[in-house]
Scaffold this active site. Structure first.
Site, PDB file in Angstrom:
ATOM      1  N   HIS A 177       4.038  -2.197   3.004  1.00 16.09           N
ATOM      2  CA  HIS A 177       4.184  -1.250   2.480  1.00 16.09           C
ATOM      3  C   HIS A 177       5.380  -0.847   1.546  1.00 16.09           C
ATOM      4  O   HIS A 177       6.437  -1.155   2.316  1.00 16.09           O
ATOM      5  CB  HIS A 177       3.951   0.068   3.523  1.00 16.09           C
ATOM      6  CG  HIS A 177       2.794   0.205   4.088  1.00 16.09           C
ATOM      7  ND1 HIS A 177       2.205  -0.800   5.194  1.00 16.09           N
ATOM      8  CD2 HIS A 177       1.417   0.553   4.298  1.00 16.09           C
ATOM      9  CE1 HIS A 177       1.292  -0.770   5.539  1.00 16.09           C
ATOM     10  NE2 HIS A 177       0.558   0.237   4.824  1.00 16.09           N
ATOM     11  N   ASP A 184       0.856  -1.117  -0.012  1.00 11.01           N
ATOM     12  CA  ASP A 184      -0.113   0.085  -0.061  1.00 11.01           C
ATOM     13  C   ASP A 184       0.700   1.290   0.017  1.00 11.01           C
ATOM     14  O   ASP A 184       2.029   1.115   0.333  1.00 11.01           O
ATOM     15  CB  ASP A 184      -0.798  -0.111   1.115  1.00 11.01           C
ATOM     16  CG  ASP A 184      -2.051  -1.017   1.249  1.00 11.01           C
ATOM     17  OD1 ASP A 184      -1.910  -1.629   0.277  1.00 11.01           O
ATOM     18  OD2 ASP A 184      -2.636  -0.943   2.123  1.00 11.01           O
TER      19      ASP A 184
HETATM   20 ZN   LIG Z   1      -2.461   2.767   3.428  1.00 14.12          ZN
END
Ligand SMILES: [Zn+2]
Length: 255
Positions: A222, A80
């Site tokens: 991430h 993300d």
């Molecule tokens: Zn996020």
């Protein structure tokens, strides 16, 4: 009269011989034809049998291949908040080297800044999803504002890849219900949260994955940290040794 009778007998004899000859020729001809037909039938049967044998072997090989596929446990790596100018290209290098496809949920404002990284992601076969424009909590926005967050990002991604994203991961996993704009998107959350953004520690990220992962899981990470890039390099090797196969989230959701 006598001569006439003899001539008639001679004539009859020749006629009989002729008929016999014709019959013999016909019988010979028929025999050859039968022999030829039998040979053709035999050849056809052989070809048919060989063809069937080949097909049976092909089917067996296909079935064995499918069984091997079924035996592999599928798992999905998802990233993300990207693309990040430094760590996303590094992550793409790792994935390319290992031959692994992943899913990236992108922020519209990052897509605007780094379109060439998004293009590379798409060209290298990764799945691109939407993570809103500015990482705002959609449930706290009005419907119009939330729709803008989603649609603006979809349009940006489309302008680079030529494809509208089908999958949406709402920031904070917070899904705003009853948004017309989101009806056509599939929400994707996660099963294993590595908390990589919090620990920024390679070993802790690896431990989170290997101690929690199960078949069919979606792993949340991430692509904005060096520690995550380093962890992914090892996580791929460790899980592959455990018989896992990495797929994009659409493969897990559609099956
Ligand atoms: Zn996020």
């Amino acid at each position: 009269m006598k001569n006439k009778g003899r001539k008639k007998k001679v004539w009859e004899k020749w006629l009989c011989l002729d008929i016999i000859c014709i019959m013999l020729i016909l019988v010979g001809f028929s025999y050859k034809k039968i022999e030829k037909t039998t040979m053709e039938t035999e050849n056809f049967r052989k070809i048919y049998q060989e063809d069937n044998k080949e097909k049976a072997e092909e089917t067996k090989e296909e079935e064995e291949g499918e069984d091997m596929e079924k035996e592999k446990k599928k798992v999905a790596l998802t990233f993300d908040d990207g693309p990040h100018p430094v760590y996303t290209p590094q992550m793409l290098d790792v994935l390319k080297e290992k031959g692994v496809k992943a899913t990236f949920f992108l922020l519209g404002e990052q897509v605007e800044k780094y379109p060439e990284i998004v293009k590379r992601m798409s060209e290298e076969g990764h799945l691109i999803g939407n993570h809103s424009y500015k990482h705002e909590q959609l449930s706290k926005l009005s419907s119009v504002q939330a729709c803008t967050q989603v649609n603006r990002t979809n349009e940006l991604i489309y302008s680079i890849t030529g494809e509208y994203p089908e999958y949406l991961r709402p920031p904070f996993g917070d899904w705003k219900e009853h948004l017309d704009c989101e009806v056509n998107m599939i929400e994707v959350l996660w099963d294993v949260d590595t908390l990589d953004w919090s620990s920024k520690n390679k070993d802790k990220i690896i431990k989170k994955v290997v101690t929690n992962v199960e078949e069919g899981d979606i792993i949340l990470m991430h692509d904005s940290y060096e520690s995550t890039v380093d962890a992914v390099t090892e996580v791929i090797d460790l899980l592959q040794k455990e018989g896992y196969e990495f797929v994009t989230v659409d493969k897990l959701i559609l099956e």
